[in-house]
Scaffold this motif. Structure first.
Motif, PDB file in Angstrom:
ATOM      1  N   PRO A 115       0.821  -1.211   0.000  1.00 37.36           N
ATOM      2  CA  PRO A 115       0.000   0.000   0.000  1.00 37.36           C
ATOM      3  C   PRO A 115       0.859   1.266   0.000  1.00 37.36           C
ATOM      4  O   PRO A 115       2.038   1.206   0.337  1.00 37.36           O
ATOM      5  N   ARG A 116       0.240   2.373  -0.380  1.00 38.12           N
ATOM      6  CA  ARG A 116       0.920   3.666  -0.262  1.00 38.12           C
ATOM      7  C   ARG A 116       0.984   4.052   1.208  1.00 38.12           C
ATOM      8  O   ARG A 116       0.012   3.882   1.946  1.00 38.12           O
ATOM      9  N   PRO A 117       2.106   4.594   1.668  1.00 41.47           N
ATOM     10  CA  PRO A 117       2.177   5.059   3.057  1.00 41.47           C
ATOM     11  C   PRO A 117       1.140   6.141   3.333  1.00 41.47           C
ATOM     12  O   PRO A 117       0.695   6.861   2.423  1.00 41.47           O
ATOM     13  N   ALA A 118       0.747   6.262   4.603  1.00 39.83           N
ATOM     14  CA  ALA A 118      -0.231   7.281   4.993  1.00 39.83           C
ATOM     15  C   ALA A 118       0.375   8.675   4.962  1.00 39.83           C
ATOM     16  O   ALA A 118      -0.355   9.662   4.856  1.00 39.83           O
ATOM     17  N   HIS A 119       1.694   8.772   5.059  1.00 43.60           N
ATOM     18  CA  HIS A 119       2.381  10.062   4.951  1.00 43.60           C
ATOM     19  C   HIS A 119       3.747   9.782   4.311  1.00 43.60           C
ATOM     20  O   HIS A 119       4.154   8.625   4.199  1.00 43.60           O
ATOM     21  N   PRO A 120       4.457  10.802   3.853  1.00 48.05           N
ATOM     22  CA  PRO A 120       5.783  10.560   3.266  1.00 48.05           C
ATOM     23  C   PRO A 120       6.754  10.051   4.330  1.00 48.05           C
ATOM     24  O   PRO A 120       7.239  10.824   5.168  1.00 48.05           O
ATOM     25  N   ILE A 121       7.007   8.766   4.334  1.00 51.48           N
ATOM     26  CA  ILE A 121       7.914   8.180   5.323  1.00 51.48           C
ATOM     27  C   ILE A 121       9.320   8.724   5.105  1.00 51.48           C
ATOM     28  O   ILE A 121       9.840   8.711   3.988  1.00 51.48           O
ATOM     29  N   GLY A 122       9.941   9.187   6.189  1.00 49.92           N
ATOM     30  CA  GLY A 122      11.315   9.656   6.096  1.00 49.92           C
ATOM     31  C   GLY A 122      12.291   8.499   6.068  1.00 49.92           C
ATOM     32  O   GLY A 122      12.145   7.536   6.817  1.00 49.92           O
ATOM     33  N   ILE A 123      13.285   8.597   5.203  1.00 51.41           N
ATOM     34  CA  ILE A 123      14.399   7.645   5.194  1.00 51.41           C
ATOM     35  C   ILE A 123      15.593   8.363   5.816  1.00 51.41           C
ATOM     36  O   ILE A 123      16.138   9.304   5.238  1.00 51.41           O
ATOM     37  N   TRP A 124      15.954   7.934   7.008  1.00 49.34           N
ATOM     38  CA  TRP A 124      17.030   8.566   7.776  1.00 49.34           C
ATOM     39  C   TRP A 124      18.201   7.603   7.836  1.00 49.34           C
ATOM     40  O   TRP A 124      18.076   6.489   8.353  1.00 49.34           O
ATOM     41  N   LEU A 125      19.357   8.006   7.333  1.00 45.76           N
ATOM     42  CA  LEU A 125      20.489   7.105   7.239  1.00 45.76           C
ATOM     43  C   LEU A 125      21.419   7.233   8.437  1.00 45.76           C
ATOM     44  O   LEU A 125      21.799   8.335   8.835  1.00 45.76           O
ATOM     45  N   GLY A 126      21.773   6.078   9.006  1.00 45.69           N
ATOM     46  CA  GLY A 126      22.800   6.036  10.037  1.00 45.69           C
ATOM     47  C   GLY A 126      24.159   6.074   9.360  1.00 45.69           C
ATOM     48  O   GLY A 126      24.701   5.043   8.968  1.00 45.69           O
ATOM     49  N   ALA A 127      24.710   7.266   9.200  1.00 52.12           N
ATOM     50  CA  ALA A 127      25.922   7.474   8.397  1.00 52.12           C
ATOM     51  C   ALA A 127      27.009   8.114   9.252  1.00 52.12           C
ATOM     52  O   ALA A 127      26.721   9.012  10.059  1.00 52.12           O
ATOM     53  N   PHE A 128      28.263   7.678   9.020  1.00 55.42           N
ATOM     54  CA  PHE A 128      29.360   8.202   9.836  1.00 55.42           C
ATOM     55  C   PHE A 128      30.575   8.624   9.018  1.00 55.42           C
ATOM     56  O   PHE A 128      31.314   9.497   9.446  1.00 55.42           O
TER      57      PHE A 128
END
Length: 294
Positions: free
Chosen positions: A156-169
């Motif tokens: 299904p389409r998400p209910a809101h724009p899901i954030g993709i947050w990267l664990g980056a170092f």
């Protein structure tokens, strides 16, 4: 004003304490609860099973994976799970995503063996796959080195724009964050404060080079510590995975001043990991620290 959240450790023996902490976070008006994802830890619940349980027990607060282990979770299936959680919860799920920080344990658990460079390439492909799977296209296809889709029907389409947050170092991951992610999710202790400032500057520069507004990329900081004068447990006192570095400790006024400093460094969100895993620490954050931030 800085957005405040908490993180819990999905320890099987701490289920009721975690429930109490989540209730305290919701009652305290916090925005987020993060849950780390280490399937190979025998004393942890599966994160993707614990989060929906806690979503069903709350009404307002959002949850995010802090961070999801990509090598053990195919991105197309992860996208469907994330979208499903978002719809079922009324838009209360975000996706923290990592390339896989413990390659030996991942390989022992049946995951792929990849070099550091390959894990970053796979992560970039995964972000593309996630976006496709959340699109409104009738059919999508993708041909990558690590992931492929053929005539896949998103939904299904998400209910809101899901954030993709990267664990980056490291710089290469930070540049990927700047090009394709919705947020940067580092942890104090893995990086020093100076390294985090430099990371924010690199993301800003790389985002501009990619034609993106740096302000569109959230900056979410994981911080472990203790509020008050309680004894701070040492690494030897805790199971593997509990401590990322030396935890911070101090009274409420010190925490408020320190959080304000992180805001000056460019972080819009702080996720507090209580080293002492109980609702009292969450209540102190809400009742003693947050009022000083206003």
């Amino acid at each position: 004003m800085t957005t405040i959240g908490i993180a819990i450790i999905p320890d099987v023996e701490a289920l009721e304490r975690n429930r109490e902490m989540v209730r305290a976070a919701e009652d305290g008006g916090f925005s987020l609860v993060g849950v780390q994802d280490h399937p190979y830890q025998r004393y942890f619940f599966d994160t993707w099973s614990l989060i929906p349980t806690l979503l069903a027990e709350t009404e307002r607060i959002s949850f995010f994976t802090d961070v999801a282990s990509l090598p053990l979770r195919p991105p197309a299936v992860m996208a469907k799970a994330a979208a499903s959680l978002d719809v079922l919860s009324g838009g209360r799920f975000e996706l923290g995503l990592g390339a896989g920080a413990m390659p030996d344990l991942i390989a022992n658990y049946g995951g792929p063996t990849r070099t550091r460079g390959e894990t970053i390439e796979a992560l970039e492909e995964a972000v593309d796959v996630l976006r496709l799977m959340w699109s409104d296209e009738r059919s999508v296809a993708y041909e990558g080195r690590y992931y492929r889709l053929e005539d896949v029907r998103p939904g299904p389409r998400p209910a809101h724009p899901i954030g993709i947050w990267l664990g980056a170092f490291r710089p290469r991951m930070l540049r990927l964050t700047a090009r394709k992610a919705d947020g940067w999710l580092p942890s104090l202790g893995v990086l020093s404060r100076d390294e985090m400032r430099a990371g924010n500057e690199l993301i800003d520069e790389a985002a501009q080079e990619a034609g993106r507004d740096p302000r569109s990329i959230r900056r979410i900081l994981n911080v472990q510590g203790v509020i008050g004068e309680e004894h701070v447990p040492s690494r030897a006192d805790l199971p593997v995975g509990y401590l990322l570095g030396e935890p911070l400790a101090g009274p409420a006024a010190w925490w408020a001043e320190t959080i304000a400093g992180w805001a000056d460094d460019g972080f819009d969100t702080v996720v507090f990991w209580p080293v002492i895993q109980d609702a009292g620490q969450v209540e102190r954050l809400a009742g003693e620290v947050v009022p000083l931030l206003a």
